[in-house]
Write an enzyme that holds these catalytic residues in place. Structure first.
Site, PDB file in Angstrom:
ATOM      1  N   ASN A   1       0.866  -1.188   0.000  1.00 28.91           N
ATOM      2  CA  ASN A   1       0.000   0.000   0.000  1.00 28.91           C
ATOM      3  C   ASN A   1       0.906   1.243   0.000  1.00 28.91           C
ATOM      4  O   ASN A   1       1.690   1.446   0.931  1.00 28.91           O
ATOM      5  CB  ASN A   1      -0.892  -0.047   1.245  1.00 28.91           C
ATOM      6  CG  ASN A   1      -1.815   1.149   1.338  1.00 28.91           C
ATOM      7  OD1 ASN A   1      -1.438   2.274   1.032  1.00 28.91           O
ATOM      8  ND2 ASN A   1      -3.037   0.911   1.786  1.00 28.91           N
TER       9      ASN A   1
ATOM     10  N   HIS B   1      -5.440   3.695  -1.738  1.00 29.26           N
ATOM     11  CA  HIS B   1      -6.715   3.970  -1.060  1.00 29.26           C
ATOM     12  C   HIS B   1      -7.026   5.450  -1.228  1.00 29.26           C
ATOM     13  O   HIS B   1      -6.747   6.257  -0.334  1.00 29.26           O
ATOM     14  CB  HIS B   1      -6.582   3.598   0.425  1.00 29.26           C
ATOM     15  CG  HIS B   1      -7.877   3.538   1.156  1.00 29.26           C
ATOM     16  ND1 HIS B   1      -8.155   2.606   2.115  1.00 29.26           N
ATOM     17  CD2 HIS B   1      -8.981   4.306   1.083  1.00 29.26           C
ATOM     18  CE1 HIS B   1      -9.370   2.802   2.603  1.00 29.26           C
ATOM     19  NE2 HIS B   1      -9.891   3.837   1.982  1.00 29.26           N
TER      20      HIS B   1
ATOM     21  N   ARG C   1      -8.910   8.650  -0.880  1.00 31.30           N
ATOM     22  CA  ARG C   1     -10.005   9.085  -0.002  1.00 31.30           C
ATOM     23  C   ARG C   1     -10.624  10.358  -0.573  1.00 31.30           C
ATOM     24  O   ARG C   1      -9.992  11.057  -1.370  1.00 31.30           O
ATOM     25  CB  ARG C   1      -9.482   9.311   1.414  1.00 31.30           C
ATOM     26  CG  ARG C   1      -9.076   8.011   2.086  1.00 31.30           C
ATOM     27  CD  ARG C   1      -8.648   8.206   3.528  1.00 31.30           C
ATOM     28  NE  ARG C   1      -8.114   6.961   4.077  1.00 31.30           N
ATOM     29  CZ  ARG C   1      -8.849   6.002   4.641  1.00 31.30           C
ATOM     30  NH1 ARG C   1     -10.155   6.144   4.740  1.00 31.30           N
ATOM     31  NH2 ARG C   1      -8.275   4.906   5.098  1.00 31.30           N
TER      32      ARG C   1
ATOM     33  N   HIS D   1      -3.952  11.762   0.656  1.00 31.52           N
ATOM     34  CA  HIS D   1      -2.734  11.020   0.271  1.00 31.52           C
ATOM     35  C   HIS D   1      -2.810  10.657  -1.214  1.00 31.52           C
ATOM     36  O   HIS D   1      -2.435  11.478  -2.043  1.00 31.52           O
ATOM     37  CB  HIS D   1      -2.393   9.852   1.199  1.00 31.52           C
ATOM     38  CG  HIS D   1      -3.505   9.287   2.006  1.00 31.52           C
ATOM     39  ND1 HIS D   1      -4.621   8.752   1.458  1.00 31.52           N
ATOM     40  CD2 HIS D   1      -3.649   9.162   3.352  1.00 31.52           C
ATOM     41  CE1 HIS D   1      -5.418   8.320   2.413  1.00 31.52           C
ATOM     42  NE2 HIS D   1      -4.867   8.562   3.588  1.00 31.52           N
TER      43      HIS D   1
ATOM     44  N   GLU E   1      -8.642   0.419  -3.020  1.00 32.89           N
ATOM     45  CA  GLU E   1      -9.533   0.304  -1.856  1.00 32.89           C
ATOM     46  C   GLU E   1     -10.330   1.582  -1.693  1.00 32.89           C
ATOM     47  O   GLU E   1      -9.826   2.666  -2.005  1.00 32.89           O
ATOM     48  CB  GLU E   1      -8.725   0.211  -0.561  1.00 32.89           C
ATOM     49  CG  GLU E   1      -7.776  -0.902  -0.413  1.00 32.89           C
ATOM     50  CD  GLU E   1      -6.914  -0.687   0.839  1.00 32.89           C
ATOM     51  OE1 GLU E   1      -6.200  -1.624   1.167  1.00 32.89           O
ATOM     52  OE2 GLU E   1      -6.950   0.396   1.465  1.00 32.89           O
TER      53      GLU E   1
ATOM     54  N   HIS F   1      -4.180  -4.589   7.566  1.00 32.18           N
ATOM     55  CA  HIS F   1      -4.231  -3.536   8.590  1.00 32.18           C
ATOM     56  C   HIS F   1      -3.362  -3.905   9.780  1.00 32.18           C
ATOM     57  O   HIS F   1      -3.580  -4.925  10.435  1.00 32.18           O
ATOM     58  CB  HIS F   1      -5.654  -3.217   9.070  1.00 32.18           C
ATOM     59  CG  HIS F   1      -5.859  -1.727   9.196  1.00 32.18           C
ATOM     60  ND1 HIS F   1      -5.299  -0.991  10.203  1.00 32.18           N
ATOM     61  CD2 HIS F   1      -6.492  -0.839   8.393  1.00 32.18           C
ATOM     62  CE1 HIS F   1      -5.604   0.286  10.028  1.00 32.18           C
ATOM     63  NE2 HIS F   1      -6.318   0.406   8.932  1.00 32.18           N
TER      64      HIS F   1
ATOM     65  N   HIS G   1       1.485   1.028   6.252  1.00 32.77           N
ATOM     66  CA  HIS G   1       2.108   1.876   7.266  1.00 32.77           C
ATOM     67  C   HIS G   1       3.422   1.308   7.817  1.00 32.77           C
ATOM     68  O   HIS G   1       4.462   1.965   7.765  1.00 32.77           O
ATOM     69  CB  HIS G   1       1.104   2.111   8.401  1.00 32.77           C
ATOM     70  CG  HIS G   1       1.572   3.092   9.410  1.00 32.77           C
ATOM     71  ND1 HIS G   1       1.540   4.443   9.201  1.00 32.77           N
ATOM     72  CD2 HIS G   1       2.113   2.909  10.641  1.00 32.77           C
ATOM     73  CE1 HIS G   1       2.038   5.061  10.257  1.00 32.77           C
ATOM     74  NE2 HIS G   1       2.390   4.149  11.146  1.00 32.77           N
TER      75      HIS G   1
HETATM   76  N1  PXP Z   1      -6.556  -2.708   4.161  1.00 33.18           N
HETATM   77  C1  PXP Z   1      -7.356  -1.616   4.206  1.00 33.18           C
HETATM   78  C2  PXP Z   1      -8.775  -1.759   3.794  1.00 33.18           C
HETATM   79  C3  PXP Z   1      -6.856  -0.370   4.610  1.00 33.18           C
HETATM   80  O1  PXP Z   1      -7.665   0.693   4.652  1.00 33.18           O
HETATM   81  C4  PXP Z   1      -5.500  -0.270   4.958  1.00 33.18           C
HETATM   82  C5  PXP Z   1      -4.945   1.062   5.358  1.00 33.18           C
HETATM   83  O2  PXP Z   1      -5.095   1.969   4.306  1.00 33.18           O
HETATM   84  C6  PXP Z   1      -4.696  -1.422   4.888  1.00 33.18           C
HETATM   85  C7  PXP Z   1      -5.261  -2.628   4.502  1.00 33.18           C
HETATM   86  C8  PXP Z   1      -3.255  -1.403   5.229  1.00 33.18           C
HETATM   87  O3  PXP Z   1      -3.087  -1.114   6.595  1.00 33.18           O
HETATM   88  P1  PXP Z   1      -1.670  -0.686   7.149  1.00 33.18           P
HETATM   89  O4  PXP Z   1      -1.359   0.649   6.550  1.00 33.18           O
HETATM   90  O5  PXP Z   1      -1.859  -0.644   8.633  1.00 33.18           O
HETATM   91  O6  PXP Z   1      -0.682  -1.742   6.703  1.00 33.18           O
END
Ligand code: PXP
Length: 237
Positions: free
Chosen positions: A7, A43, A45, A50, A70, A190, A214
């Site tokens: 990500n 992702h 938004r 970002h 996403e 996540h 992250h």
């Molecule tokens: N999956 C989804 C649906 C998310 O919103 C995120 C964060 O944008 C992630 C996975 C990845 O999470 P992390 O940034 O904590 O690795």
């Protein structure tokens, strides 16, 4: 084989802090692929704080691995995804201003909405995954709504792992079995990181993909992006 989708939202956050094009998001995405990432996740938004909608349009033609977009399926998001036609879209029930995704879908309450949105994506040949918690009813109803996959929301696993790994993984293992049994492919994401990823992977059957942002980008500050991606890939061996 569990694929690693990186990500790259945090790269865009860093770029946006100064208003120029450093770091270059497209170049970073291509470097992630070159360093071994098997997918790229973004992702966008609504406030574009970002990844921007324009970034998504520019990324698609240059990427060589699986592109995963996403987001909450607003009209604007749906139009973007239909236009870009990524390999996968992951639907997240985010309120607009939320800091990061913080809940899975209630697939019973939103069944008819999800059914309609998923059918639209399916008609364009886009695989659809639904961000979800470990509740059996929600998982089974994701299948009923027509989803191809579910992405297990792993924050609870990551929090509990520190205290009791076996207890932390238990509900996720059960959820994985239910998803498989319901004919759903399984993703997860996540708060996965170099400390908790290996154990998750070892204990979760049928895991097709993890998307990590992250922690991976934070680790890259210390180890470099190439080393970091290789380190994450080794957790998934
Ligand atoms: N999956 C989804 C649906 C998310 O919103 C995120 C964060 O944008 C992630 C996975 C990845 O999470 P992390 O940034 O904590 O690795």
């Amino acid at each position: 084989m569990t694929k690693l989708s990186v990500n790259i939202n945090k790269i865009a956050t860093l770029r946006n802090a100064r208003g120029g094009n450093l770091p270059d998001l497209l170049r970073t995405a291509l470097d992630c692929e070159r360093f071994g990432a098997e997918g790229i996740t973004v992702h966008p938004r609504p406030d574009e704080r970002h990844v921007r909608y324009q970034d998504v349009l520019e990324l698609k033609p240059v990427l060589n691995t699986e592109f995963n977009i996403e987001g909450y399926p607003s009209e604007k998001f749906i139009a973007l995804v239909m236009d870009v036609k990524p390999a996968q879209v992951t639907l997240v029930p985010d309120p607009p201003g939320v800091l990061t995704s913080n809940a899975g879908w209630d697939t019973i309450k939103h069944e008819s909405f999800l059914k309609e949105v998923i059918a639209g994506f399916k008609s364009c040949g886009i695989r659809t995954s639904i961000f979800i918690e470990t509740d059996e009813k929600m998982i089974r109803n994701a299948a009923k709504a027509g989803a191809d996959r579910v992405e297990l929301y792993t924050e609870a696993y990551a929090c509990d792992y520190t205290f009791n790994p076996e207890k932390a993984v238990k509900f996720f293992r059960e959820a994985a079995v239910i998803a498989h049994d319901s004919g759903l492919g399984l993703n997860a994401g996540h708060d996965l990181n170099l400390v908790n990823l290996k154990y998750f992977h070892q204990n979760i059957p049928h895991l097709l993909e993890v998307s990590i942002g992250h922690a991976l980008i934070c680790d890259a500050l210390y180890y470099g992006l190439e080393n970091t991606i290789q380190m994450y890939l080794r957790q998934l061996k």
